[in-house]
Design a protein around this motif. Structure first.
Motif, PDB file in Angstrom:
ATOM      1  N   ILE A 177       0.853  -1.194   0.000  1.00 56.14           N
ATOM      2  CA  ILE A 177       0.000   0.000   0.000  1.00 56.14           C
ATOM      3  C   ILE A 177       0.886   1.241   0.000  1.00 56.14           C
ATOM      4  O   ILE A 177       1.795   1.378   0.823  1.00 56.14           O
ATOM      5  CB  ILE A 177      -0.939   0.000   1.210  1.00 56.14           C
ATOM      6  N   ALA A 178       0.629   2.165  -0.916  1.00 52.33           N
ATOM      7  CA  ALA A 178       1.436   3.382  -1.040  1.00 52.33           C
ATOM      8  C   ALA A 178       1.216   4.301   0.155  1.00 52.33           C
ATOM      9  O   ALA A 178       0.131   4.347   0.746  1.00 52.33           O
ATOM     10  CB  ALA A 178       1.091   4.101  -2.331  1.00 52.33           C
ATOM     11  N   PHE A 179       2.279   5.055   0.509  1.00 55.08           N
ATOM     12  CA  PHE A 179       2.247   5.975   1.650  1.00 55.08           C
ATOM     13  C   PHE A 179       2.863   7.288   1.183  1.00 55.08           C
ATOM     14  O   PHE A 179       4.032   7.571   1.402  1.00 55.08           O
ATOM     15  CB  PHE A 179       3.045   5.367   2.797  1.00 55.08           C
ATOM     16  N   ARG A 180       2.050   8.108   0.538  1.00 53.08           N
ATOM     17  CA  ARG A 180       2.559   9.288  -0.165  1.00 53.08           C
ATOM     18  C   ARG A 180       2.471  10.544   0.702  1.00 53.08           C
ATOM     19  O   ARG A 180       1.580  10.685   1.527  1.00 53.08           O
ATOM     20  CB  ARG A 180       1.787   9.500  -1.458  1.00 53.08           C
ATOM     21  N   GLY A 181       3.405  11.465   0.457  1.00 60.52           N
ATOM     22  CA  GLY A 181       3.392  12.737   1.158  1.00 60.52           C
ATOM     23  C   GLY A 181       4.748  13.400   1.109  1.00 60.52           C
ATOM     24  O   GLY A 181       5.542  13.133   0.209  1.00 60.52           O
ATOM     25  N   GLU A 182       5.000  14.270   2.079  1.00 61.96           N
ATOM     26  CA  GLU A 182       6.245  15.018   2.093  1.00 61.96           C
ATOM     27  C   GLU A 182       6.696  15.271   3.521  1.00 61.96           C
ATOM     28  O   GLU A 182       5.926  15.085   4.473  1.00 61.96           O
ATOM     29  CB  GLU A 182       6.064  16.359   1.375  1.00 61.96           C
ATOM     30  N   THR A 183       7.962  15.693   3.656  1.00 60.81           N
ATOM     31  CA  THR A 183       8.546  15.983   4.958  1.00 60.81           C
ATOM     32  C   THR A 183       8.825  17.473   5.064  1.00 60.81           C
ATOM     33  O   THR A 183       9.322  18.089   4.117  1.00 60.81           O
ATOM     34  CB  THR A 183       9.853  15.195   5.159  1.00 60.81           C
ATOM     35  N   TYR A 184       8.498  18.082   6.203  1.00 65.86           N
ATOM     36  CA  TYR A 184       8.773  19.500   6.421  1.00 65.86           C
ATOM     37  C   TYR A 184      10.281  19.740   6.417  1.00 65.86           C
ATOM     38  O   TYR A 184      11.056  18.892   6.892  1.00 65.86           O
ATOM     39  CB  TYR A 184       8.193  19.965   7.750  1.00 65.86           C
ATOM     40  N   PRO A 185      10.717  20.897   5.934  1.00 67.52           N
ATOM     41  CA  PRO A 185      12.157  21.158   5.895  1.00 67.52           C
ATOM     42  C   PRO A 185      12.764  21.435   7.272  1.00 67.52           C
ATOM     43  O   PRO A 185      13.952  21.250   7.482  1.00 67.52           O
ATOM     44  CB  PRO A 185      12.267  22.401   4.996  1.00 67.52           C
ATOM     45  N   TRP A 261      14.131  13.476  28.924  1.00 71.38           N
ATOM     46  CA  TRP A 261      14.138  12.977  27.548  1.00 71.38           C
ATOM     47  C   TRP A 261      14.263  14.173  26.628  1.00 71.38           C
ATOM     48  O   TRP A 261      13.600  15.199  26.828  1.00 71.38           O
ATOM     49  CB  TRP A 261      12.839  12.208  27.267  1.00 71.38           C
ATOM     50  N   LEU A 262      15.121  14.081  25.629  1.00 73.17           N
ATOM     51  CA  LEU A 262      15.319  15.175  24.684  1.00 73.17           C
ATOM     52  C   LEU A 262      15.645  14.555  23.329  1.00 73.17           C
ATOM     53  O   LEU A 262      16.541  13.706  23.233  1.00 73.17           O
ATOM     54  CB  LEU A 262      16.455  16.089  25.159  1.00 73.17           C
ATOM     55  N   THR A 263      14.933  14.972  22.293  1.00 80.58           N
ATOM     56  CA  THR A 263      15.159  14.369  20.986  1.00 80.58           C
ATOM     57  C   THR A 263      14.881  15.370  19.875  1.00 80.58           C
ATOM     58  O   THR A 263      14.022  16.261  20.012  1.00 80.58           O
ATOM     59  CB  THR A 263      14.275  13.120  20.788  1.00 80.58           C
ATOM     60  N   ASP A 264      15.608  15.229  18.774  1.00 80.36           N
ATOM     61  CA  ASP A 264      15.323  15.968  17.541  1.00 80.36           C
ATOM     62  C   ASP A 264      14.418  15.117  16.672  1.00 80.36           C
ATOM     63  O   ASP A 264      14.501  13.879  16.676  1.00 80.36           O
ATOM     64  CB  ASP A 264      16.615  16.254  16.770  1.00 80.36           C
ATOM     65  N   PHE A 265      13.562  15.766  15.904  1.00 81.58           N
ATOM     66  CA  PHE A 265      12.698  14.999  15.013  1.00 81.58           C
ATOM     67  C   PHE A 265      12.258  15.877  13.853  1.00 81.58           C
ATOM     68  O   PHE A 265      12.246  17.106  13.942  1.00 81.58           O
ATOM     69  CB  PHE A 265      11.483  14.448  15.762  1.00 81.58           C
ATOM     70  N   SER A 266      11.919  15.225  12.771  1.00 74.02           N
ATOM     71  CA  SER A 266      11.335  15.914  11.627  1.00 74.02           C
ATOM     72  C   SER A 266       9.869  15.520  11.543  1.00 74.02           C
ATOM     73  O   SER A 266       9.442  14.528  12.144  1.00 74.02           O
ATOM     74  CB  SER A 266      12.062  15.543  10.334  1.00 74.02           C
ATOM     75  N   ILE A 267       9.106  16.298  10.816  1.00 70.86           N
ATOM     76  CA  ILE A 267       7.662  16.066  10.706  1.00 70.86           C
ATOM     77  C   ILE A 267       7.305  15.826   9.247  1.00 70.86           C
ATOM     78  O   ILE A 267       7.699  16.603   8.368  1.00 70.86           O
ATOM     79  CB  ILE A 267       6.868  17.261  11.259  1.00 70.86           C
ATOM     80  N   SER A 268       6.573  14.772   9.016  1.00 70.99           N
ATOM     81  CA  SER A 268       6.087  14.452   7.671  1.00 70.99           C
ATOM     82  C   SER A 268       4.574  14.448   7.677  1.00 70.99           C
ATOM     83  O   SER A 268       3.937  14.252   8.719  1.00 70.99           O
ATOM     84  CB  SER A 268       6.604  13.083   7.218  1.00 70.99           C
ATOM     85  N   GLU A 269       4.007  14.668   6.512  1.00 70.49           N
ATOM     86  CA  GLU A 269       2.575  14.449   6.343  1.00 70.49           C
ATOM     87  C   GLU A 269       2.394  13.467   5.188  1.00 70.49           C
ATOM     88  O   GLU A 269       2.780  13.743   4.052  1.00 70.49           O
ATOM     89  CB  GLU A 269       1.814  15.758   6.114  1.00 70.49           C
ATOM     90  N   ARG A 270       1.856  12.315   5.528  1.00 68.63           N
ATOM     91  CA  ARG A 270       1.674  11.242   4.548  1.00 68.63           C
ATOM     92  C   ARG A 270       0.373  10.519   4.836  1.00 68.63           C
ATOM     93  O   ARG A 270      -0.088  10.463   5.987  1.00 68.63           O
ATOM     94  CB  ARG A 270       2.838  10.239   4.604  1.00 68.63           C
ATOM     95  N   CYS A 271      -0.192   9.928   3.788  1.00 66.17           N
ATOM     96  CA  CYS A 271      -1.438   9.190   3.955  1.00 66.17           C
ATOM     97  C   CYS A 271      -1.488   8.064   2.916  1.00 66.17           C
ATOM     98  O   CYS A 271      -1.012   8.233   1.781  1.00 66.17           O
ATOM     99  CB  CYS A 271      -2.643  10.116   3.799  1.00 66.17           C
ATOM    100  N   VAL A 272      -2.050   6.948   3.313  1.00 70.65           N
ATOM    101  CA  VAL A 272      -2.221   5.835   2.380  1.00 70.65           C
ATOM    102  C   VAL A 272      -3.359   6.148   1.416  1.00 70.65           C
ATOM    103  O   VAL A 272      -4.169   7.046   1.640  1.00 70.65           O
ATOM    104  CB  VAL A 272      -2.523   4.531   3.138  1.00 70.65           C
ATOM    105  N   ASP A 273      -3.433   5.376   0.326  1.00 68.53           N
ATOM    106  CA  ASP A 273      -4.545   5.541  -0.600  1.00 68.53           C
ATOM    107  C   ASP A 273      -5.665   4.543  -0.339  1.00 68.53           C
ATOM    108  O   ASP A 273      -6.718   4.603  -0.950  1.00 68.53           O
ATOM    109  CB  ASP A 273      -4.068   5.432  -2.054  1.00 68.53           C
TER     110      ASP A 273
END
Length: 529
Positions: A177-185, A261-273
């Protein structure tokens, strides 16, 4: 788990979504197994906002009271701008349509612990350190290969498999199943810390180059902080980097220290079809991920689990035909897409580096937001949107007919509003008279309008699929809010058929139960009884 195991449903992933799904299925008496690749439960706070609608659906299994007792509720946020601050009242404590008119802040570790404890009381334990490495399905079952920490393989044969195993879902990958989207810079920082200089409550600092949010926690630390990663930081963000970032945005008014607890992370927005491939289904982060704006992620996943859980439960019990599962994708995929889109828009505005937006954000927001929040209609609308009380399935495949003359009130596909009523003659909250494992037929009006023989006949016909309750108001003059939200005049009779997840399935005026009977037959088929 034995070398070869057979279950009705294999749940992959023991986060809040997977645990909730297993809880739903166990309530139906379904043979369920739950596995997770991690060797231990999470200990960090991670997702930490529990919305009102989530508390409502978990209350069906006796979990909500434990969550509320362990958490920190909040009904306002203090916005700190360039030269002023304003405390904005988000929710009304007197909101009558829910028992939970607040945001509940609770560490994800605590949420999972409470869910797992309730699950264990039903005899279902999480099999940890168990990684799914293969998924194969034929016409009537799914076969999964599961490796333990030592790499020892086992086979699990299930009627259905549900992937609740997060953004990097092995189940989703196996189904293609596809998981399409993008990641914030941008890169962001999360930390559970102690803080000096803050009063209790939620705080948002709108700084010259970004934002810092503080949320109250009881454990594992007093506060959760969220901000953008400091410019120029090299390597993983350290406490000193975080302190500098907070000082820059908060103007030196706040000091963070003693991180748990301390962590770096990136944020994506993706959704299956799609949420289903044959007998394999997806829920939660395995199906959709997005920004943390509004605290929607974990809550949307839990709502997925509840929607799917009652349907899988009825199908596995033989109470409903398998076609009922087709409605899961139709109802929940549009919700997942909507959450991805709306949270993305909000987050892009909040984190924009546009010079004009940066200039206006700390100056205008503390002035405008309190004015808007003073308007009761806007405050109610904001509460309903954020708390997920507005989520509905109108026009969906399970939204039945609505007969009678009404312009307002709960319609098919709407969440049934809560309220104080008489249920079978006893004062009670409306939500607490609903069944979590069957449709509930609410007969609203004077008791004598439905002959007992007629009520007994429909209850007998649908057996385990239906519960009936007679509902009336103890004092219509006092309970005007309940009358308005239901949309049924106090002196009239009506029938509301409510799904196991608390959404109105069908409603009609009068006392003829024929419409209810036809609806159940169209949805459940001849399997019920």
């Amino acid at each position: 788990m034995s070398e070869t195991a057979r279950v009705d449903v294999l749940v992959v992933g023991a986060g809040p979504t997977g645990l909730t799904l297993a809880l739903e299925l166990s309530a139906h008496g379904v043979d369920v197994a739950i596995v997770d690749a991690a060797p231990d439960a999470v200990h960090e706070s991670r997702a930490m906002v529990i919305q009102a609608r989530t508390l409502e659906v978990l209350d069906r299994h006796g979990v909500a009271d434990d969550l509320v007792a362990a958490g920190d509720d909040a009904t306002s946020v203090t916005v700190h701008g360039r030269r002023r601050e304003a405390t904005i009242r988000l929710f009304d404590a007197a909101v009558g349509e829910t028992a939970y008119p607040f945001l509940l802040f609770l560490s994800q570790a605590e949420t999972e612990r409470i869910l797992a404890e309730h699950l264990a009381r039903r005899g279902v334990d999480v099999r940890r350190g168990s990684r799914v490495v293969g998924v194969e399905q034929d016409g009537d079952r799914v076969s999964c290969t599961v490796h333990d920490d030592a790499g020892t393989p086992a086979r699990v044969h299930a009627r259905y498999v549900v992937g609740c195993d997060g953004a990097h879902s092995a189940v989703r990958e196996a189904t293609g199943i596809a998981f399409r989207g993008e990641t914030y810079p941008q890169t962001f920082v999360l930390a559970d810390v102690d803080v000096d200089g803050l009063d209790p409550g939620v705080h948002a600092f709108l700084g010259p180059t970004g934002l810092v949010f503080f949320f109250p926690l009881a454990r594992p630390a007093p506060w959760r902080v969220l901000t953008m990663r400091p410019d120029g930081a090299e390597g993983p963000t350290a406490l000193l980097d975080l302190q500098r970032a907070v000082a820059a945005q908060a103007g030196g008014r706040v000091r963070v220290h003693d991180p748990v607890w301390l962590t770096d992370f990136s944020i994506s927005e993706r959704c299956v079809d799609r949420l289903r491939a044959g007998r394999v289904l997806l829920a939660g982060d395995a199906a959709h991920i997005h920004s943390p704006a509004g605290g929607q992620g974990m809550n949307t996943g839990i709502q997925d689990a509840v929607n799917l859980g009652w349907k899988l439960g009825l199908v596995c019990r033989g109470v409903a035909r398998p076609g009922l599962l087709e409605t899961y994708d139709a109802e929940r995929l549009p919700i997942g897409r909507y959450v991805v889109e709306t949270t993305g828009r909000v987050f892009r505005i909040a984190t924009s580096s546009n010079p004009l937006v940066r200039f206006l954000r700390p100056r205008v927001a503390p002035l405008v937001l309190p004015v808007l929040a003073r308007l009761p209609a806007l405050r109610r609308a904001g509460f309903r949107a954020v708390s997920e009380l507005d989520v509905h399935y109108r026009g969906g495949p399970l939204a039945g007919e609505s007969t009678g003359r009404r312009a307002r009130g709960a319609r098919p596909g709407d969440r049934l509003p809560d309220g104080r009523v008489l249920v079978d003659g006893t004062p009670a909250a409306l939500h607490r008279c609903l069944s979590a494992t069957a449709f509930t037929l609410l007969l609203y009006g004077p008791v004598g309008r439905w002959p007992q023989a007629t009520v007994d006949a429909i209850a007998t016909r649908w057996g385990a699929a239906l519960r009936t309750r007679r509902v009336s108001l103890s004092d219509p003059a006092v309970d005007r809010g309940t009358v308005r939200r239901l949309g049924i005049p106090a002196d009239q009779s009506a029938q509301l058929l409510v799904r196991p997840d608390g959404y109105v399935a069908h409603r009609t005026d009068g006392v003829d139960l024929g419409g209810i009977d036809r609806y159940l037959e169209s949805v459940l088929g001849t399997a019920a009884g």
